[in-house]
Design an enzyme around this catalytic site. Structure first.
Site, mmCIF file in Angstrom:
data_model
loop_
_atom_site.group_PDB
_atom_site.id
_atom_site.type_symbol
_atom_site.label_atom_id
_atom_site.label_comp_id
_atom_site.label_asym_id
_atom_site.label_seq_id
_atom_site.Cartn_x
_atom_site.Cartn_y
_atom_site.Cartn_z
ATOM 1 N N SER A 40 0.809 -1.221 0.000
ATOM 2 C CA SER A 40 0.000 0.000 0.000
ATOM 3 C C SER A 40 0.838 1.264 0.000
ATOM 4 C CB SER A 40 -0.937 -0.005 1.196
ATOM 5 O OG SER A 40 -0.221 0.198 2.375
ATOM 6 N N LYS A 83 0.527 4.330 6.799
ATOM 7 C CA LYS A 83 -0.114 5.181 5.787
ATOM 8 C C LYS A 83 0.404 6.598 5.934
ATOM 9 C CE LYS A 83 -3.205 1.955 4.759
ATOM 10 N NZ LYS A 83 -2.710 0.999 3.830
#
Lengths: 167, 183
Positions: A40, A83
């Site tokens: 990700s 993230k």
């Protein structure tokens, strides 16, 4: 003889506890090493990279937009997610895809942050589960340690236009 | 003069070495085993703070029990507030993940608690800032489980988990293993 052995054992246990506690404080309040897995955050962090995440700015509430953070997953507290912070509380976030005709926006509520991966095509993040509470953030990633050829601070976001500017 | 300096240095050394033992050990115990906190506000009346602000209860928060994020319905837990990360709130667990809850004044009148979340409520309905305002909270925000009231001495007691009967979940996804008061 027995007394000496007992004394030595107790001393050893004492030192173990002491150094265990010092290690706990260091990992809890200064920083920890994290091995990242998953696609990700490509291309900033690639699978199996080792990063150093410092916890001081989280405790002082100094997380800023554009920082990469390690947070507990809101749906499974034993799992961590890595993230980039796209918006802090009160920011306006565009939730529609780039090609959509109608733009939809949402505001990040108080005490929450909006997280997105750098690999927008292959990332489960706030776009699917919404903003997450600030208290779930564990630390800010500040240094990449492994592999050795990419040692150093992390790159800027490849999709910087997602980060909302207040000016 | 030299003698005084030597004594001073000895005390200083002893202080520093004691400091480097005591502070990490204390911090680790507070983080891992148990934490003591004063309850503020009326949101948990009558279980906690029954007399209001005049004699606030002090509770022992067991942090070792929640290290694997295992809580039961009815437990009183302290949770990092989702609205303000600096603040901790103390509430009762009403629903675990998967439960159906009839809410009191939330935007939906029936809610299924999502995976990895809890539904928490204060015992003093209407005077509590709880899941009826901000929705289900993530399990990762759980800080400790209140196990004992330790102050004032007259109220010293163990806290037993209990769900108010009218606030039982409509449908329980995970069954309680230690439920013995089915009446």
């Amino acid at each position: 003889m027995l007394r000496r052995a007992l004394g030595k054992t107790l001393g050893f246990i004492g030192y173990t506890i002491q150094y265990g506690c010092i290690a706990h404080c260091a990992f809890e309040y200064i920083g920890e090493f994290v091995a990242c897995s998953g696609p990700s955050m490509e291309p900033t962090i690639i699978n199996n990279d080792v990063v150093f995440s410092e916890r001081i700015s989280r405790h002082l509430c100094r997380i800023e937009k554009g920082d990469i953070v390690i947070a507990k997953s809101p749906f499974d507290p034993k799992m961590n997610i890595c993230k980039r912070v796209i918006g802090l509380e009160g920011d306006k976030i565009c939730t529609s895809r780039p090609l959509d005709t109608f733009k939809t926006h949402t505001f990040v509520p108080r005490g929450h942050v909006w997280l997105e991966g750098d690999n927008l095509q292959n990332s489960t993040d706030s776009r699917s589960y919404g903003p997450i509470p600030y208290a779930l953030i564990r630390g800010r990633v500040c240094l990449k340690l492994w592999p050795p050829h990419s040692f150093g601070p992390l790159n800027e976001s490849p999709n910087g236009e997602r980060i909302t500017r207040n000016d | 003069m030299a003698w005084q300096a030597g004594v001073g240095r000895k005390y200083f050394k002893a202080f520093v070495s004691g400091f480097f033992v005591a502070v990490p050990v204390t911090v680790t115990i507070l983080d891992r085993l148990a934490y003591v906190a004063r309850v503020e506000g009326a949101s948990m009346q009558p279980s906690l703070n029954p007399k209001g602000g005049s004699s606030p209860d002090v509770v022992l928060l067991n942090r070792w029990n929640v290290r694997n994020y295992q809580v039961q319905r009815g437990d009183i837990v302290s949770v990092l507030s989702p609205k303000n990360p600096q603040q901790k709130i103390i509430k009762r667990v009403i629903g675990l993940e998967g439960d159906f809850i009839k809410t009191l004044g939330y935007k939906n009148s029936y809610v299924r608690v999502p995976d990895g979340h809890l539904w928490i409520e204060g015992d003093h309905h209407g005077h509590s800032f709880d899941s009826n305002t901000f929705g289900p909270v993530s399990l990762g925000l759980v800080h400790g489980r209140a196990s004992h009231i330790i102050w004032p001495p007259s109220r010293w007691q163990k806290i037993h988990p209990s769900v108010p009967p009218e606030r039982r979940p409509l449908l329980q996804w995970i069954q309680d293993t230690t439920e013995d008061d089915d009446d």
